[in-house]
Scaffold this active site. Structure first.
Site, PDB file in Angstrom:
ATOM      1  N   ASP A  31       0.866  -1.180   0.000  1.00 36.56           N
ATOM      2  CA  ASP A  31       0.000   0.000   0.000  1.00 36.56           C
ATOM      3  C   ASP A  31       0.906   1.235   0.000  1.00 36.56           C
ATOM      4  O   ASP A  31       2.140   1.105   0.000  1.00 36.56           O
ATOM      5  CB  ASP A  31      -0.932  -0.042   1.223  1.00 36.56           C
ATOM      6  CG  ASP A  31      -2.247   0.700   0.982  1.00 36.56           C
ATOM      7  OD1 ASP A  31      -2.338   1.459  -0.008  1.00 36.56           O
ATOM      8  OD2 ASP A  31      -3.187   0.531   1.788  1.00 36.56           O
ATOM      9  N   GLU A  33       0.128   4.572   1.853  1.00 37.02           N
ATOM     10  CA  GLU A  33       0.071   5.568   2.932  1.00 37.02           C
ATOM     11  C   GLU A  33       1.082   5.309   4.049  1.00 37.02           C
ATOM     12  O   GLU A  33       1.524   6.232   4.724  1.00 37.02           O
ATOM     13  CB  GLU A  33      -1.343   5.606   3.521  1.00 37.02           C
ATOM     14  CG  GLU A  33      -2.399   6.183   2.573  1.00 37.02           C
ATOM     15  CD  GLU A  33      -3.028   5.136   1.665  1.00 37.02           C
ATOM     16  OE1 GLU A  33      -2.454   4.031   1.516  1.00 37.02           O
ATOM     17  OE2 GLU A  33      -4.105   5.432   1.113  1.00 37.02           O
ATOM     18  N   HIS A  83      -2.542  -0.128  -3.792  1.00 39.40           N
ATOM     19  CA  HIS A  83      -3.031   1.210  -3.455  1.00 39.40           C
ATOM     20  C   HIS A  83      -3.847   1.825  -4.588  1.00 39.40           C
ATOM     21  O   HIS A  83      -3.404   1.834  -5.752  1.00 39.40           O
ATOM     22  CB  HIS A  83      -1.858   2.139  -3.134  1.00 39.40           C
ATOM     23  CG  HIS A  83      -2.292   3.566  -2.947  1.00 39.40           C
ATOM     24  ND1 HIS A  83      -2.961   3.986  -1.820  1.00 39.40           N
ATOM     25  CD2 HIS A  83      -2.202   4.653  -3.757  1.00 39.40           C
ATOM     26  CE1 HIS A  83      -3.241   5.292  -1.938  1.00 39.40           C
ATOM     27  NE2 HIS A  83      -2.797   5.707  -3.108  1.00 39.40           N
ATOM     28  N   HIS A 127      -1.713   1.246   6.614  1.00 43.00           N
ATOM     29  CA  HIS A 127      -2.185   2.387   7.401  1.00 43.00           C
ATOM     30  C   HIS A 127      -3.279   1.927   8.363  1.00 43.00           C
ATOM     31  O   HIS A 127      -3.809   0.819   8.229  1.00 43.00           O
ATOM     32  CB  HIS A 127      -2.727   3.482   6.474  1.00 43.00           C
ATOM     33  CG  HIS A 127      -3.750   2.957   5.510  1.00 43.00           C
ATOM     34  ND1 HIS A 127      -5.064   2.750   5.870  1.00 43.00           N
ATOM     35  CD2 HIS A 127      -3.633   2.538   4.226  1.00 43.00           C
ATOM     36  CE1 HIS A 127      -5.716   2.242   4.846  1.00 43.00           C
ATOM     37  NE2 HIS A 127      -4.877   2.086   3.827  1.00 43.00           N
ATOM     38  N   HIS A 139      -8.145   4.967   7.150  1.00 43.59           N
ATOM     39  CA  HIS A 139      -9.365   4.654   6.412  1.00 43.59           C
ATOM     40  C   HIS A 139      -9.417   3.149   6.187  1.00 43.59           C
ATOM     41  O   HIS A 139      -8.425   2.445   6.390  1.00 43.59           O
ATOM     42  CB  HIS A 139      -9.420   5.389   5.063  1.00 43.59           C
ATOM     43  CG  HIS A 139      -8.386   4.937   4.083  1.00 43.59           C
ATOM     44  ND1 HIS A 139      -7.088   5.411   4.098  1.00 43.59           N
ATOM     45  CD2 HIS A 139      -8.427   4.036   3.075  1.00 43.59           C
ATOM     46  CE1 HIS A 139      -6.399   4.837   3.130  1.00 43.59           C
ATOM     47  NE2 HIS A 139      -7.184   3.983   2.497  1.00 43.59           N
ATOM     48  N   GLU A 157      -7.860  -2.690   6.779  1.00 41.64           N
ATOM     49  CA  GLU A 157      -7.422  -3.446   5.602  1.00 41.64           C
ATOM     50  C   GLU A 157      -6.472  -4.580   6.016  1.00 41.64           C
ATOM     51  O   GLU A 157      -6.537  -5.695   5.481  1.00 41.64           O
ATOM     52  CB  GLU A 157      -6.744  -2.509   4.606  1.00 41.64           C
ATOM     53  CG  GLU A 157      -7.723  -1.510   4.011  1.00 41.64           C
ATOM     54  CD  GLU A 157      -7.041  -0.371   3.268  1.00 41.64           C
ATOM     55  OE1 GLU A 157      -5.853  -0.501   2.917  1.00 41.64           O
ATOM     56  OE2 GLU A 157      -7.703   0.661   3.042  1.00 41.64           O
TER      57      GLU A 157
HETATM   58 ZN   LIG Z   1      -5.033   1.187   1.980  1.00 40.33          ZN
END
Ligand SMILES: [Zn+2]
Length: 293
Positions: A31, A33, A83, A127, A139, A157
């Site tokens: 990902d 972030e 991502h 994240h 998120h 996630e």
């Molecule tokens: Zn993500």
């Protein structure tokens, strides 16, 4: 000396510890972030001023994990760009030993291509889940989710992807990201090695670990994690009961077009599936592919 040498070589071979088990297949989900050095929202989408820098930083963390995986005994490494539109990693930036899954649509999103043939999984750049105080870029899936629960457990996630990994019996051995993200994945996977590459001060500001140090730590954790990875039996908890709470009332209303999806309150839906891959595919549709506009 020439006569002694063969004896010495044999002795050393017997005395040294067993070499790392060879032939391991390693799956790396990347990902953006939680990547080392990524610290602002102008870095996370194509077209933004700093996006080009961020995708380079993403490749550097991915490469550190790939190096570590091979150091730890991997002979096959599959990287999945996880991502946004999932076409962030440039193949020319990636360690040439690794294969890359790029772009969407992918039914299994951040875990596309995973199956029971793998020996270890590494999460890079993760994240915190939605609504986490202090988590950078917190998120779950997309901006519309307030909370996602699988079998009564609130997951981000990382937790959702770990549930799919458990279905296949493949251990998640390393997670990298900010301190909040790493702590959350440890709640779901207690044995995982965490590499904190930045400390979240609040949801925007962070203290960044020096890049070279962060990448060294990722490489070392990946090496250790892969070298010591032990596959277990699949961990299956069927039925998978999923609850999604949204940040608005339109998405849940649209979602009820699926006959088996039940509206339990104006912002929350619920459904059940017999397998985690099936549940995963539907969760992904529910946060990403509903567009009331
Ligand atoms: Zn993500």
């Amino acid at each position: 000396m020439r006569r002694v040498l063969p004896f010495v070589v044999v002795f050393l071979a017997l005395a040294s510890p067993a070499p790392a088990q060879t032939g391991k297949r390693v799956y790396i989900s990347v990902d953006l972030e939680g990547i080392s050095g990524v610290n602002g929202e102008d870095q996370t989408s194509p077209g933004q001023a700093e996006y080009g820098r961020a995708r380079k930083l993403m490749a550097e963390d991915a490469n550190a994990a790939i190096r570590g995986a091979f150091d730890g005994g991997a002979t096959d490494v599959l990287v999945n760009d996880s991502h946004g539109g999932q076409r962030n990693l440039l193949p020319e930036d990636l360690d040439p030993r690794a294969r890359l899954i790029s772009h969407s649509f992918k039914r299994h999103g951040m875990m596309e291509g995973l199956d029971e043939s793998f020996d270890a999984i590494i999460f890079v750049g993760y994240h915190a889940k939605a609504d986490t105080p202090r988590g950078l870029f917190a998120h779950t899936g997309s901006g519309v989710v307030r909370d996602l629960q699988i079998n009564g457990r609130s997951v981000g996630e990382g937790g959702m992807n770990a549930a799919l990994a458990a279905w296949y019996g493949v251990p998640v051995v390393v997670v990298t990201g900010d301190d909040v993200a790493v702590a959350q994945v440890k709640e779901d996977v207690p044995a995982v090695r965490g590499v904190v590459v930045k400390r979240a001060i609040n949801t925007r500001a962070s203290e960044l670990k020096p890049l070279q140090q962060a990448r060294r730590e990722i490489q070392e954790a990946a090496r250790e994690g892969v070298a010591t990875a032990r596959k277990g039996a699949p961990q299956r908890q069927a039925p998978y009961r999923v609850t999604v709470q949204y940040r608005n009332f339109n998405f849940p209303e649209v979602a009820t077009a699926f006959r088996e999806i039940e509206l339990v309150s104006p912002d929350t839906i619920r459904f059940s599936r017999d397998t985690m891959p099936e549940a995963y595919r539907l969760i992904r549709v529910l946060y990403r592919f509903i567009n009331p506009d």
